[in-house]
Design a protein around this motif. Structure first.
Motif, PDB file in Angstrom:
ATOM      1  N   TRP A   1      20.495  -4.769 -30.608  1.00  0.00           N
ATOM      2  CA  TRP A   1      19.294  -4.057 -31.050  1.00  0.00           C
ATOM      3  C   TRP A   1      19.609  -2.609 -31.410  1.00  0.00           C
ATOM      4  O   TRP A   1      19.133  -2.097 -32.421  1.00  0.00           O
ATOM      5  CB  TRP A   1      18.193  -4.123 -29.988  1.00  0.00           C
ATOM      6  N   ILE A   2      20.418  -1.954 -30.599  1.00  0.00           N
ATOM      7  CA  ILE A   2      20.776  -0.561 -30.904  1.00  0.00           C
ATOM      8  C   ILE A   2      21.580  -0.507 -32.198  1.00  0.00           C
ATOM      9  O   ILE A   2      21.321   0.336 -33.067  1.00  0.00           O
ATOM     10  CB  ILE A   2      21.541   0.078 -29.732  1.00  0.00           C
ATOM     11  N   GLU A   3      22.540  -1.389 -32.351  1.00  0.00           N
ATOM     12  CA  GLU A   3      23.360  -1.386 -33.571  1.00  0.00           C
ATOM     13  C   GLU A   3      22.522  -1.711 -34.810  1.00  0.00           C
ATOM     14  O   GLU A   3      22.865  -1.289 -35.915  1.00  0.00           O
ATOM     15  CB  GLU A   3      24.523  -2.350 -33.417  1.00  0.00           C
ATOM     16  N   ALA A   4      21.408  -2.409 -34.627  1.00  0.00           N
ATOM     17  CA  ALA A   4      20.524  -2.735 -35.756  1.00  0.00           C
ATOM     18  C   ALA A   4      19.567  -1.591 -36.086  1.00  0.00           C
ATOM     19  O   ALA A   4      18.905  -1.633 -37.111  1.00  0.00           O
ATOM     20  CB  ALA A   4      19.734  -4.008 -35.456  1.00  0.00           C
ATOM     21  N   GLY A   5      19.487  -0.579 -35.203  1.00  0.00           N
ATOM     22  CA  GLY A   5      18.660   0.578 -35.526  1.00  0.00           C
ATOM     23  C   GLY A   5      17.700   1.064 -34.465  1.00  0.00           C
ATOM     24  O   GLY A   5      16.983   2.039 -34.680  1.00  0.00           O
ATOM     25  N   ILE A   6      17.651   0.406 -33.310  1.00  0.00           N
ATOM     26  CA  ILE A   6      16.779   0.891 -32.239  1.00  0.00           C
ATOM     27  C   ILE A   6      17.348   2.213 -31.705  1.00  0.00           C
ATOM     28  O   ILE A   6      18.520   2.289 -31.353  1.00  0.00           O
ATOM     29  CB  ILE A   6      16.666  -0.159 -31.107  1.00  0.00           C
ATOM     30  N   SER A   7      16.491   3.230 -31.642  1.00  0.00           N
ATOM     31  CA  SER A   7      16.954   4.543 -31.164  1.00  0.00           C
ATOM     32  C   SER A   7      16.418   4.887 -29.778  1.00  0.00           C
ATOM     33  O   SER A   7      16.843   5.876 -29.185  1.00  0.00           O
ATOM     34  CB  SER A   7      16.555   5.635 -32.160  1.00  0.00           C
ATOM     35  N   ASN A   8      15.502   4.083 -29.273  1.00  0.00           N
ATOM     36  CA  ASN A   8      14.979   4.290 -27.928  1.00  0.00           C
ATOM     37  C   ASN A   8      14.834   2.929 -27.262  1.00  0.00           C
ATOM     38  O   ASN A   8      13.962   2.149 -27.626  1.00  0.00           O
ATOM     39  CB  ASN A   8      13.627   5.014 -27.978  1.00  0.00           C
TER      40      ASN A   8
ATOM     41  N   ALA B   1      10.783  -1.154 -36.362  1.00  0.00           N
ATOM     42  CA  ALA B   1      10.754  -0.709 -34.967  1.00  0.00           C
ATOM     43  C   ALA B   1      11.896   0.250 -34.686  1.00  0.00           C
ATOM     44  O   ALA B   1      13.018   0.039 -35.141  1.00  0.00           O
ATOM     45  CB  ALA B   1      10.836  -1.914 -34.027  1.00  0.00           C
ATOM     46  N   GLN B   2      11.582   1.289 -33.937  1.00  0.00           N
ATOM     47  CA  GLN B   2      12.599   2.243 -33.497  1.00  0.00           C
ATOM     48  C   GLN B   2      12.746   2.254 -31.980  1.00  0.00           C
ATOM     49  O   GLN B   2      13.764   2.696 -31.467  1.00  0.00           O
ATOM     50  CB  GLN B   2      12.269   3.637 -34.009  1.00  0.00           C
ATOM     51  N   SER B   3      11.706   1.777 -31.287  1.00  0.00           N
ATOM     52  CA  SER B   3      11.763   1.727 -29.829  1.00  0.00           C
ATOM     53  C   SER B   3      11.546   0.287 -29.369  1.00  0.00           C
ATOM     54  O   SER B   3      10.771  -0.455 -29.963  1.00  0.00           O
ATOM     55  CB  SER B   3      10.721   2.659 -29.219  1.00  0.00           C
ATOM     56  N   LEU B   4      12.252  -0.080 -28.311  1.00  0.00           N
ATOM     57  CA  LEU B   4      12.239  -1.465 -27.840  1.00  0.00           C
ATOM     58  C   LEU B   4      12.209  -1.500 -26.328  1.00  0.00           C
ATOM     59  O   LEU B   4      12.984  -0.800 -25.673  1.00  0.00           O
ATOM     60  CB  LEU B   4      13.488  -2.193 -28.345  1.00  0.00           C
ATOM     61  N   LEU B   5      11.316  -2.307 -25.787  1.00  0.00           N
ATOM     62  CA  LEU B   5      11.334  -2.640 -24.375  1.00  0.00           C
ATOM     63  C   LEU B   5      12.031  -3.985 -24.263  1.00  0.00           C
ATOM     64  O   LEU B   5      11.564  -4.964 -24.840  1.00  0.00           O
ATOM     65  CB  LEU B   5       9.906  -2.731 -23.826  1.00  0.00           C
ATOM     66  N   GLU B   6      13.153  -4.005 -23.568  1.00  0.00           N
ATOM     67  CA  GLU B   6      13.871  -5.262 -23.371  1.00  0.00           C
ATOM     68  C   GLU B   6      13.660  -5.707 -21.932  1.00  0.00           C
ATOM     69  O   GLU B   6      14.085  -5.018 -21.003  1.00  0.00           O
ATOM     70  CB  GLU B   6      15.361  -5.104 -23.671  1.00  0.00           C
ATOM     71  N   ILE B   7      13.003  -6.848 -21.774  1.00  0.00           N
ATOM     72  CA  ILE B   7      12.785  -7.410 -20.446  1.00  0.00           C
ATOM     73  C   ILE B   7      13.812  -8.519 -20.264  1.00  0.00           C
ATOM     74  O   ILE B   7      13.758  -9.548 -20.930  1.00  0.00           O
ATOM     75  CB  ILE B   7      11.346  -7.943 -20.299  1.00  0.00           C
ATOM     76  N   GLY B   8      14.767  -8.258 -19.387  1.00  0.00           N
ATOM     77  CA  GLY B   8      15.872  -9.180 -19.170  1.00  0.00           C
ATOM     78  C   GLY B   8      17.127  -8.688 -19.855  1.00  0.00           C
ATOM     79  O   GLY B   8      17.490  -9.167 -20.925  1.00  0.00           O
ATOM     80  N   PHE B   9      17.804  -7.744 -19.271  1.00  0.00           N
ATOM     81  CA  PHE B   9      19.002  -7.126 -19.846  1.00  0.00           C
ATOM     82  C   PHE B   9      20.265  -7.947 -19.560  1.00  0.00           C
ATOM     83  O   PHE B   9      21.143  -8.050 -20.408  1.00  0.00           O
ATOM     84  CB  PHE B   9      19.145  -5.712 -19.266  1.00  0.00           C
ATOM     85  N   ASN B  10      20.358  -8.495 -18.346  1.00  0.00           N
ATOM     86  CA  ASN B  10      21.518  -9.249 -17.889  1.00  0.00           C
ATOM     87  C   ASN B  10      22.747  -8.333 -17.904  1.00  0.00           C
ATOM     88  O   ASN B  10      22.877  -7.487 -17.033  1.00  0.00           O
ATOM     89  CB  ASN B  10      21.715 -10.520 -18.711  1.00  0.00           C
ATOM     90  N   ILE B  11      23.616  -8.433 -18.921  1.00  0.00           N
ATOM     91  CA  ILE B  11      24.725  -7.478 -19.023  1.00  0.00           C
ATOM     92  C   ILE B  11      24.789  -6.809 -20.396  1.00  0.00           C
ATOM     93  O   ILE B  11      25.795  -6.196 -20.748  1.00  0.00           O
ATOM     94  CB  ILE B  11      26.099  -8.084 -18.636  1.00  0.00           C
ATOM     95  N   GLY B  12      23.735  -6.908 -21.173  1.00  0.00           N
ATOM     96  CA  GLY B  12      23.561  -6.010 -22.296  1.00  0.00           C
ATOM     97  C   GLY B  12      24.008  -6.409 -23.684  1.00  0.00           C
ATOM     98  O   GLY B  12      23.998  -5.577 -24.583  1.00  0.00           O
TER      99      GLY B  12
ATOM    100  N   ILE C   1      24.322  -1.525 -17.810  1.00  0.00           N
ATOM    101  CA  ILE C   1      23.294  -0.639 -18.370  1.00  0.00           C
ATOM    102  C   ILE C   1      23.874   0.755 -18.551  1.00  0.00           C
ATOM    103  O   ILE C   1      23.712   1.386 -19.599  1.00  0.00           O
ATOM    104  CB  ILE C   1      22.034  -0.590 -17.473  1.00  0.00           C
ATOM    105  N   ARG C   2      24.543   1.245 -17.531  1.00  0.00           N
ATOM    106  CA  ARG C   2      25.139   2.590 -17.616  1.00  0.00           C
ATOM    107  C   ARG C   2      26.187   2.663 -18.728  1.00  0.00           C
ATOM    108  O   ARG C   2      26.258   3.653 -19.459  1.00  0.00           O
ATOM    109  CB  ARG C   2      25.733   2.977 -16.270  1.00  0.00           C
ATOM    110  N   ALA C   3      26.988   1.617 -18.855  1.00  0.00           N
ATOM    111  CA  ALA C   3      28.008   1.593 -19.922  1.00  0.00           C
ATOM    112  C   ALA C   3      27.354   1.573 -21.298  1.00  0.00           C
ATOM    113  O   ALA C   3      27.830   2.239 -22.232  1.00  0.00           O
ATOM    114  CB  ALA C   3      28.925   0.380 -19.746  1.00  0.00           C
ATOM    115  N   THR C   4      26.258   0.838 -21.439  1.00  0.00           N
ATOM    116  CA  THR C   4      25.538   0.784 -22.709  1.00  0.00           C
ATOM    117  C   THR C   4      24.944   2.152 -23.040  1.00  0.00           C
ATOM    118  O   THR C   4      25.066   2.633 -24.171  1.00  0.00           O
ATOM    119  CB  THR C   4      24.433  -0.298 -22.660  1.00  0.00           C
TER     120      THR C   4
ATOM    121  N   SER D   1      22.456  -8.371 -25.928  1.00  0.00           N
ATOM    122  CA  SER D   1      21.343  -8.245 -26.871  1.00  0.00           C
ATOM    123  C   SER D   1      20.940  -6.784 -27.037  1.00  0.00           C
ATOM    124  O   SER D   1      20.626  -6.348 -28.155  1.00  0.00           O
ATOM    125  CB  SER D   1      20.154  -9.100 -26.441  1.00  0.00           C
ATOM    126  N   ALA D   2      20.953  -6.008 -25.963  1.00  0.00           N
ATOM    127  CA  ALA D   2      20.609  -4.582 -26.066  1.00  0.00           C
ATOM    128  C   ALA D   2      21.523  -3.884 -27.068  1.00  0.00           C
ATOM    129  O   ALA D   2      21.069  -3.094 -27.905  1.00  0.00           O
ATOM    130  CB  ALA D   2      20.720  -3.915 -24.695  1.00  0.00           C
TER     131      ALA D   2
END
Length: 181
Positions: free
Chosen positions: A47-54, A30-41, A70-73, A43-44
């Motif tokens: 996922w990005i550090e593991a390779g998600i680019s979108n 997977a390169q793109s991920l929809l994350e439902i439930g960000f809270n303060i980021g 979210i903005r900081a991430t 897990s997001a």
């Protein structure tokens, strides 16, 4: 980049979480991920550090630090990933009418009721997810996520591929499912 933000909810940032994210991305490609439930980021970020680019985030925005996190991430990972978001209820009609890119995988970690987890599963599938990954799956628990997975398996919408113990909470699992429908 998330140190200044606080929440009373979980933090997906232990070594075990890093390993799960890497293994899931390695397996699913997977390169793109929809994350439902960000809270303060947390897990997001995993996922990005593991390779998600979108990364696309849907969050109800109940915490004062959600939007700043979210903005900081987005800023922290601007050179490796595109981060976009919609703040609203994933169970609303609006959530199904967003102009989102097709996604490879959906991480379901929002409201943990049966109805919400089922809705979020269909929402991920609606946006093209071939993989669903559920957090906080606890069998015979009031949160309903385990029952959603069982139901979707029974109707042959998904198949469970792998279950990872949540060692950082000492209860429950993270469950990776392939979308069949």
């Amino acid at each position: 980049h998330l140190e200044e933000f606080t929440s009373t909810e979980g933090y997906w940032s232990s070594t075990d979480c890093v390993e799960i994210a890497k293994e899931v991305i390695g397996f699913t490609k997977a390169q793109s991920l929809l994350e439902i439930g960000f809270n303060i980021g947390y897990s997001a970020s995993m996922w990005i550090e593991a390779g998600i680019s979108n990364l696309v985030v849907i969050d109800i925005n109940n915490h004062r630090d959600t939007l700043p996190a979210i903005r900081a991430t987005a800023q922290n990972y601007k050179d490796v990933a595109k981060v976009s978001w919609w703040l609203g209820d994933s169970k609303s009609e609006e959530a199904y009418e967003l102009d989102l890119p097709k996604i490879d995988m959906c991480f379901i970690d929002g409201e943990h009721s049966y109805d919400a987890a089922l809705n979020d599963s269909w929402l991920g599938i609606h946006y093209g997810a071939k993989w669903l990954i559920y957090d906080d799956v606890i069998e015979n628990h009031v949160n309903g996520i385990s029952d959603v997975i069982s139901y979707l398996e029974r109707i042959k919408a998904i198949e469970v591929v792998k279950t990872y113990p949540m060692t950082w909470t000492e209860q429950g699992s993270v469950v990776l499912c392939r979308v069949i429908t």
